[in-house]
Design a protein around this motif. Structure first.
Motif, PDB file in Angstrom:
ATOM      1  N   ILE A  13      58.285 -37.624  57.534  1.00 11.30           N
ATOM      2  CA  ILE A  13      57.689 -36.813  58.603  1.00 11.30           C
ATOM      3  C   ILE A  13      56.596 -35.973  57.957  1.00 11.30           C
ATOM      4  N   GLY A  14      55.348 -36.388  58.180  1.00 11.95           N
ATOM      5  CA  GLY A  14      54.202 -35.735  57.539  1.00 11.95           C
ATOM      6  C   GLY A  14      53.733 -36.572  56.356  1.00 11.95           C
ATOM      7  N   VAL A  15      52.719 -37.440  56.618  1.00 12.62           N
ATOM      8  CA  VAL A  15      52.243 -38.346  55.560  1.00 12.62           C
ATOM      9  C   VAL A  15      51.118 -37.658  54.791  1.00 12.62           C
ATOM     10  N   GLY A  16      51.484 -36.619  54.077  1.00 11.86           N
ATOM     11  CA  GLY A  16      50.518 -35.846  53.306  1.00 11.86           C
ATOM     12  C   GLY A  16      50.560 -36.215  51.836  1.00 11.86           C
ATOM     13  N   ASN A  17      50.167 -35.264  51.002  1.00  9.99           N
ATOM     14  CA  ASN A  17      50.076 -35.543  49.567  1.00  9.99           C
ATOM     15  C   ASN A  17      51.435 -35.742  48.912  1.00  9.99           C
ATOM     16  N   CYS A  18      52.438 -34.999  49.348  1.00 11.34           N
ATOM     17  CA  CYS A  18      53.781 -35.204  48.779  1.00 11.34           C
ATOM     18  C   CYS A  18      54.273 -36.607  49.121  1.00 11.34           C
ATOM     19  N   PHE A  60      55.935 -40.559  60.451  1.00 13.08           N
ATOM     20  CA  PHE A  60      55.340 -39.804  61.561  1.00 13.08           C
ATOM     21  C   PHE A  60      54.272 -38.857  61.040  1.00 13.08           C
ATOM     22  N   ASP A  61      53.220 -38.699  61.833  1.00 13.48           N
ATOM     23  CA  ASP A  61      52.233 -37.662  61.551  1.00 13.48           C
ATOM     24  C   ASP A  61      51.611 -37.266  62.887  1.00 13.48           C
ATOM     25  N   VAL A  62      50.711 -36.315  62.837  1.00 14.54           N
ATOM     26  CA  VAL A  62      50.140 -35.815  64.093  1.00 14.54           C
ATOM     27  C   VAL A  62      48.618 -35.822  64.082  1.00 14.54           C
ATOM     28  N   VAL A  63      48.011 -36.328  63.003  1.00 15.64           N
ATOM     29  CA  VAL A  63      46.548 -36.240  62.946  1.00 15.64           C
ATOM     30  C   VAL A  63      45.886 -37.598  63.101  1.00 15.64           C
ATOM     31  N   LYS A  66      45.584 -40.966  60.594  1.00 12.56           N
ATOM     32  CA  LYS A  66      46.844 -41.358  59.946  1.00 12.56           C
ATOM     33  C   LYS A  66      47.735 -42.079  60.963  1.00 12.56           C
ATOM     34  N   ASN A  80      44.186 -36.328  52.536  1.00 12.60           N
ATOM     35  CA  ASN A  80      44.990 -36.525  51.328  1.00 12.60           C
ATOM     36  C   ASN A  80      44.071 -36.750  50.123  1.00 12.60           C
ATOM     37  N   MET A  99      55.836 -35.121  66.910  1.00 11.00           N
ATOM     38  CA  MET A  99      55.739 -34.001  67.851  1.00 11.00           C
ATOM     39  C   MET A  99      55.018 -32.837  67.162  1.00 11.00           C
ATOM     40  N   THR A 100      53.993 -32.330  67.799  1.00  8.94           N
ATOM     41  CA  THR A 100      53.188 -31.294  67.134  1.00  8.94           C
ATOM     42  C   THR A 100      53.928 -29.952  67.064  1.00  8.94           C
ATOM     43  N   HIS A 101      54.904 -29.779  67.899  1.00  8.51           N
ATOM     44  CA  HIS A 101      55.664 -28.523  67.928  1.00  8.51           C
ATOM     45  C   HIS A 101      54.737 -27.327  68.141  1.00  8.51           C
ATOM     46  N   LEU A 108      44.829 -26.176  57.988  1.00  8.08           N
ATOM     47  CA  LEU A 108      44.717 -27.616  58.237  1.00  8.08           C
ATOM     48  C   LEU A 108      43.925 -27.878  59.514  1.00  8.08           C
TER      49      LEU A 108
HETATM   50  N1  NAD Z   1      52.221 -30.309  47.181  1.00  8.89           N
HETATM   51  C1  NAD Z   1      53.156 -29.682  46.496  1.00  8.89           C
HETATM   52  O1  NAD Z   1      53.094 -29.551  45.272  1.00  8.89           O
HETATM   53  C2  NAD Z   1      54.360 -29.078  47.197  1.00  8.89           C
HETATM   54  C3  NAD Z   1      55.369 -28.578  46.416  1.00  8.89           C
HETATM   55  C4  NAD Z   1      56.493 -28.082  47.037  1.00  8.89           C
HETATM   56  C5  NAD Z   1      56.597 -28.064  48.412  1.00  8.89           C
HETATM   57  N2  NAD Z   1      55.594 -28.539  49.171  1.00  8.89           N
HETATM   58  C6  NAD Z   1      55.763 -28.542  50.603  1.00  8.89           C
HETATM   59  O2  NAD Z   1      55.902 -29.884  51.070  1.00  8.89           O
HETATM   60  C7  NAD Z   1      55.288 -30.001  52.340  1.00  8.89           C
HETATM   61  C8  NAD Z   1      54.217 -31.070  52.302  1.00  8.89           C
HETATM   62  O3  NAD Z   1      53.244 -30.727  51.323  1.00  8.89           O
HETATM   63  P1  NAD Z   1      51.946 -31.599  51.134  1.00  8.89           P
HETATM   64  O4  NAD Z   1      51.270 -31.092  49.918  1.00  8.89           O
HETATM   65  O5  NAD Z   1      52.286 -33.048  51.229  1.00  8.89           O
HETATM   66  O6  NAD Z   1      51.118 -31.128  52.422  1.00  8.89           O
HETATM   67  P2  NAD Z   1      49.964 -31.889  53.202  1.00  8.89           P
HETATM   68  O7  NAD Z   1      49.236 -30.879  53.999  1.00  8.89           O
HETATM   69  O8  NAD Z   1      49.196 -32.798  52.274  1.00  8.89           O
HETATM   70  O9  NAD Z   1      50.771 -32.850  54.188  1.00  8.89           O
HETATM   71  C9  NAD Z   1      51.427 -32.412  55.343  1.00  8.89           C
HETATM   72  C10 NAD Z   1      51.359 -33.555  56.342  1.00  8.89           C
HETATM   73  O10 NAD Z   1      52.159 -33.211  57.472  1.00  8.89           O
HETATM   74  C11 NAD Z   1      51.441 -33.564  58.635  1.00  8.89           C
HETATM   75  N3  NAD Z   1      51.977 -32.760  59.746  1.00  8.89           N
HETATM   76  C12 NAD Z   1      51.657 -31.493  60.127  1.00  8.89           C
HETATM   77  N4  NAD Z   1      52.389 -31.123  61.220  1.00  8.89           N
HETATM   78  C13 NAD Z   1      53.179 -32.198  61.518  1.00  8.89           C
HETATM   79  C14 NAD Z   1      54.154 -32.453  62.538  1.00  8.89           C
HETATM   80  N5  NAD Z   1      54.449 -31.533  63.477  1.00  8.89           N
HETATM   81  N6  NAD Z   1      54.781 -33.666  62.548  1.00  8.89           N
HETATM   82  C15 NAD Z   1      54.474 -34.616  61.621  1.00  8.89           C
HETATM   83  N7  NAD Z   1      53.566 -34.423  60.623  1.00  8.89           N
HETATM   84  C16 NAD Z   1      52.934 -33.241  60.578  1.00  8.89           C
HETATM   85  C17 NAD Z   1      49.989 -33.289  58.283  1.00  8.89           C
HETATM   86  O11 NAD Z   1      49.095 -33.962  59.156  1.00  8.89           O
HETATM   87  C18 NAD Z   1      49.949 -33.839  56.855  1.00  8.89           C
HETATM   88  O12 NAD Z   1      49.692 -35.228  56.848  1.00  8.89           O
HETATM   89  C19 NAD Z   1      54.728 -28.623  52.694  1.00  8.89           C
HETATM   90  O13 NAD Z   1      55.677 -27.963  53.499  1.00  8.89           O
HETATM   91  C20 NAD Z   1      54.581 -27.961  51.346  1.00  8.89           C
HETATM   92  O14 NAD Z   1      54.645 -26.563  51.451  1.00  8.89           O
HETATM   93  C21 NAD Z   1      54.482 -29.072  48.581  1.00  8.89           C
END
Ligand code: NAD
Length: 123
Positions: A13-18, A60-63, A66, A80, A99-101, A108
């Motif tokens: 849930i959230g296809v970001g950098n992590c 899942f993502d909301v943007v 993606k 990313n 769901m954007t909640h 962002l």
């Molecule tokens: N990057 C790190 O080193 C790190 C370390 C510890 C914890 N975290 C935590 O892990 C989480 C993710 O970090 P990240 O660096 O991947 O962030 P990121 O911003 O790269 O990715 C977050 C992703 O979540 C998506 N998103 C936002 N709202 C959403 C929703 N309602 N439903 C589904 N997707 C949604 C965004 O579009 C984005 O793709 C964050 O909460 C961050 O605080 C990150």
């Protein structure tokens, strides 16, 4: 290389950098020895499950940019910027509209566009 029959099924849930690091890491370390030292992992094999036993079952993502892509492609999508350290082949896991909640975070919100359309039927 022993293969575990049962898998650890993961929905992202959230296809970001992590998530990008996670998906790439599962690919990159699939051949790691059980006793290998892998940065960020305490154990390559935990209770009989190797990292390669992780199977991505949903995402899942909301943007825009993606949602609708295969997970293997969405991990490279803007904004990313995780280092590319593994080639991830098509996974057959489409990124669905989550769901954007309570909205997109205030920082962002300045760099992405919300994906159009309603939340996908997750159940
Ligand atoms: N990057 C790190 O080193 C790190 C370390 C510890 C914890 N975290 C935590 O892990 C989480 C993710 O970090 P990240 O660096 O991947 O962030 P990121 O911003 O790269 O990715 C977050 C992703 O979540 C998506 N998103 C936002 N709202 C959403 C929703 N309602 N439903 C589904 N997707 C949604 C965004 O579009 C984005 O793709 C964050 O909460 C961050 O605080 C990150």
């Amino acid at each position: 290389m022993t293969m575990q029959e049962s898998k650890v099924r993961v929905a992202v849930i959230g296809v970001g950098n992590c998530a990008s690091s996670f998906v790439q890491g599962v690919e990159f370390y699939k051949g790691a020895r059980d006793d290998a030292e892998v940065p960020g992992l305490m154990h390559v094999n935990l209770g009989g499950y190797h990292t390669r036993d992780i199977e991505f079952s949903a995402a899942f993502d909301v943007v825009a940019g993606k949602v609708g892509l295969d997970l293997s492609a969405a991990i490279w999508a803007h904004p990313n910027n995780t280092t590319r350290f593994a080639e991830v082949l098509e996974m057959g896991v489409p990124v669905q509209r989550g769901m954007t909640h309570d909205g997109i975070g205030k920082y962002l919100d300045k760099v992405v566009k919300k994906a159009p359309g309603p939340t996908d039927n997750i159940v």
